[in-house]
Design a protein around this motif. Structure first.
Motif, PDB file in Angstrom:
ATOM      1  N   MET A 103      40.339   1.503 -31.398  1.00 21.64           N
ATOM      2  CA  MET A 103      40.472   1.243 -32.880  1.00 21.64           C
ATOM      3  C   MET A 103      40.327  -0.325 -32.704  1.00 21.64           C
ATOM      4  SD  MET A 103      44.179   2.667 -32.633  1.00 21.64           S
ATOM      5  CE  MET A 103      45.950   1.399 -33.426  1.00 21.64           C
ATOM      6  N   GLN A 104      40.151  -0.686 -30.926  1.00 20.51           N
ATOM      7  CA  GLN A 104      39.852  -1.976 -30.581  1.00 20.51           C
ATOM      8  C   GLN A 104      38.242  -2.297 -30.984  1.00 20.51           C
ATOM      9  OE1 GLN A 104      41.403  -4.758 -29.300  1.00 20.51           O
ATOM     10  NE2 GLN A 104      39.896  -5.994 -29.405  1.00 20.51           N
ATOM     11  N   SER A 105      37.036  -1.039 -31.198  1.00 17.08           N
ATOM     12  CA  SER A 105      36.049  -0.765 -31.868  1.00 17.08           C
ATOM     13  C   SER A 105      36.088  -1.631 -33.257  1.00 17.08           C
ATOM     14  CB  SER A 105      35.534  -0.324 -30.844  1.00 17.08           C
ATOM     15  OG  SER A 105      33.701  -0.691 -31.434  1.00 17.08           O
ATOM     16  N   ALA A 136      47.563  13.650 -17.988  1.00 11.73           N
ATOM     17  CA  ALA A 136      46.580  12.881 -17.785  1.00 11.73           C
ATOM     18  C   ALA A 136      45.305  12.996 -19.310  1.00 11.73           C
ATOM     19  CB  ALA A 136      45.968  13.398 -16.457  1.00 11.73           C
ATOM     20  N   ASP A 137      45.541  14.166 -19.424  1.00 13.00           N
ATOM     21  CA  ASP A 137      44.702  14.328 -20.592  1.00 13.00           C
ATOM     22  C   ASP A 137      45.186  13.644 -22.099  1.00 13.00           C
ATOM     23  OD1 ASP A 137      42.962  16.537 -19.620  1.00 13.00           O
ATOM     24  OD2 ASP A 137      44.492  18.153 -20.081  1.00 13.00           O
ATOM     25  N   MET A 138      46.503  13.438 -21.887  1.00 19.27           N
ATOM     26  CA  MET A 138      47.603  12.692 -22.796  1.00 19.27           C
ATOM     27  C   MET A 138      46.387  11.460 -22.626  1.00 19.27           C
ATOM     28  SD  MET A 138      48.913  12.535 -25.396  1.00 19.27           S
ATOM     29  CE  MET A 138      49.272  14.215 -26.486  1.00 19.27           C
ATOM     30  N   THR A 139      47.080  11.097 -21.747  1.00 17.16           N
ATOM     31  CA  THR A 139      46.841   9.239 -21.448  1.00 17.16           C
ATOM     32  C   THR A 139      45.108   8.659 -21.660  1.00 17.16           C
ATOM     33  OG1 THR A 139      48.363   9.705 -19.412  1.00 17.16           O
ATOM     34  CG2 THR A 139      46.573   7.746 -19.508  1.00 17.16           C
ATOM     35  N   ALA A 140      44.418   9.589 -21.510  1.00 14.72           N
ATOM     36  CA  ALA A 140      42.789   9.559 -21.053  1.00 14.72           C
ATOM     37  C   ALA A 140      42.491   9.572 -22.919  1.00 14.72           C
ATOM     38  CB  ALA A 140      42.190  10.594 -20.979  1.00 14.72           C
ATOM     39  N   PHE A 141      43.490  10.526 -23.626  1.00 15.84           N
ATOM     40  CA  PHE A 141      43.686  10.275 -25.405  1.00 15.84           C
ATOM     41  C   PHE A 141      44.003   9.182 -25.314  1.00 15.84           C
ATOM     42  CE2 PHE A 141      45.014  11.296 -29.883  1.00 15.84           C
ATOM     43  CZ  PHE A 141      44.285  11.489 -29.936  1.00 15.84           C
ATOM     44  N   VAL A 142      44.787   8.258 -25.524  1.00 18.12           N
ATOM     45  CA  VAL A 142      45.760   7.245 -25.572  1.00 18.12           C
ATOM     46  C   VAL A 142      44.657   6.689 -25.576  1.00 18.12           C
ATOM     47  CG1 VAL A 142      47.184   5.975 -26.301  1.00 18.12           C
ATOM     48  CG2 VAL A 142      47.587   8.266 -25.982  1.00 18.12           C
ATOM     49  N   GLN A 143      43.990   6.199 -24.039  1.00 16.59           N
ATOM     50  CA  GLN A 143      42.836   5.386 -23.949  1.00 16.59           C
ATOM     51  C   GLN A 143      42.209   5.140 -24.940  1.00 16.59           C
ATOM     52  OE1 GLN A 143      42.521   5.611 -19.296  1.00 16.59           O
ATOM     53  NE2 GLN A 143      44.438   4.185 -19.610  1.00 16.59           N
ATOM     54  N   ASN A 144      41.346   6.278 -25.162  1.00 19.81           N
ATOM     55  CA  ASN A 144      39.698   6.919 -25.282  1.00 19.81           C
ATOM     56  C   ASN A 144      40.754   6.055 -26.858  1.00 19.81           C
ATOM     57  OD1 ASN A 144      37.681   7.495 -26.647  1.00 19.81           O
ATOM     58  ND2 ASN A 144      38.158   9.170 -27.309  1.00 19.81           N
ATOM     59  N   PHE A 155      38.543  -2.505 -34.781  1.00 23.13           N
ATOM     60  CA  PHE A 155      39.420  -3.949 -35.205  1.00 23.13           C
ATOM     61  C   PHE A 155      37.953  -5.169 -35.698  1.00 23.13           C
ATOM     62  CE2 PHE A 155      41.817  -8.000 -34.011  1.00 23.13           C
ATOM     63  CZ  PHE A 155      42.273  -7.825 -35.390  1.00 23.13           C
ATOM     64  N   GLN A 156      37.211  -5.083 -33.689  1.00 21.92           N
ATOM     65  CA  GLN A 156      36.291  -6.317 -33.310  1.00 21.92           C
ATOM     66  C   GLN A 156      34.732  -6.301 -34.562  1.00 21.92           C
ATOM     67  OE1 GLN A 156      36.591  -7.799 -30.927  1.00 21.92           O
ATOM     68  NE2 GLN A 156      34.847  -9.436 -31.730  1.00 21.92           N
ATOM     69  N   THR A 157      34.899  -5.623 -34.998  1.00 20.99           N
ATOM     70  CA  THR A 157      33.923  -4.714 -36.225  1.00 20.99           C
ATOM     71  C   THR A 157      34.321  -5.248 -37.734  1.00 20.99           C
ATOM     72  OG1 THR A 157      32.901  -2.893 -34.898  1.00 20.99           O
ATOM     73  CG2 THR A 157      31.856  -3.365 -37.528  1.00 20.99           C
ATOM     74  N   MET A 158      35.772  -5.764 -37.726  1.00 20.33           N
ATOM     75  CA  MET A 158      35.949  -5.508 -38.729  1.00 20.33           C
ATOM     76  C   MET A 158      35.797  -7.331 -38.893  1.00 20.33           C
ATOM     77  SD  MET A 158      38.454  -2.675 -39.872  1.00 20.33           S
ATOM     78  CE  MET A 158      39.913  -3.241 -39.781  1.00 20.33           C
ATOM     79  N   SER A 159      36.629  -7.880 -37.414  1.00 19.85           N
ATOM     80  CA  SER A 159      36.805  -9.341 -37.747  1.00 19.85           C
ATOM     81  C   SER A 159      35.025 -10.071 -37.442  1.00 19.85           C
ATOM     82  CB  SER A 159      37.242  -8.692 -36.238  1.00 19.85           C
ATOM     83  OG  SER A 159      38.951  -8.812 -36.238  1.00 19.85           O
ATOM     84  N   GLU A 160      33.958  -9.679 -37.464  1.00 17.96           N
ATOM     85  CA  GLU A 160      33.098  -9.656 -36.895  1.00 17.96           C
ATOM     86  C   GLU A 160      32.565 -10.204 -38.378  1.00 17.96           C
ATOM     87  OE1 GLU A 160      31.185  -7.843 -34.239  1.00 17.96           O
ATOM     88  OE2 GLU A 160      31.881  -9.030 -32.497  1.00 17.96           O
ATOM     89  N   SER A 161      32.656  -8.890 -39.114  1.00 17.40           N
ATOM     90  CA  SER A 161      32.866  -9.003 -40.623  1.00 17.40           C
ATOM     91  C   SER A 161      33.302 -10.251 -41.820  1.00 17.40           C
ATOM     92  CB  SER A 161      32.722  -7.300 -41.021  1.00 17.40           C
ATOM     93  OG  SER A 161      32.348  -7.532 -42.236  1.00 17.40           O
TER      94      SER A 161
END
Length: 87
Positions: free
Chosen positions: A27-29, A14-22, A31-37
């Motif tokens: 990474m998505q955030s 569960a800890d590993m799953t939460a870490f990977v999701q975070n 990537f979104q910031t770089m794309s907008e820039s």
């Protein structure tokens, strides 16, 4: 002890799953910031190119050169030349 090991294993998973999701969310955030820039810079570059084209057209007009676009040199009108037999 087997029950304790099983619970530890489930907690670890569960800890590993939460870490990977975070991590994926971060990474998505980013990537979104770089794309907008990048999109913003491309839009800015397009505006600057439009301004440059307008400046070139203004300069051409001031010089008395007419043309449909800055990249196409204006061709002289077909005028009869002295000595070519046309009138």
């Amino acid at each position: 002890m087997d029950a304790q090991d099983s619970e530890d294993s489930k907690q670890s998973t569960a800890d590993m799953t939460a870490f990977v999701q975070n991590l994926l969310q971060q990474m998505q955030s980013r990537f979104q910031t770089m794309s907008e820039s990048i999109i913003m810079k491309i839009d800015e570059m397009g505006s600057r190119i439009d301004e440059l084209e307008q400046s070139i057209n203004d300069l051409r007009s001031e010089m008395g050169i007419e043309g449909s676009s800055p990249s196409t040199p204006s061709k002289p009108k077909d005028e009869p030349k002295v000595g070519d037999g046309s009138f």
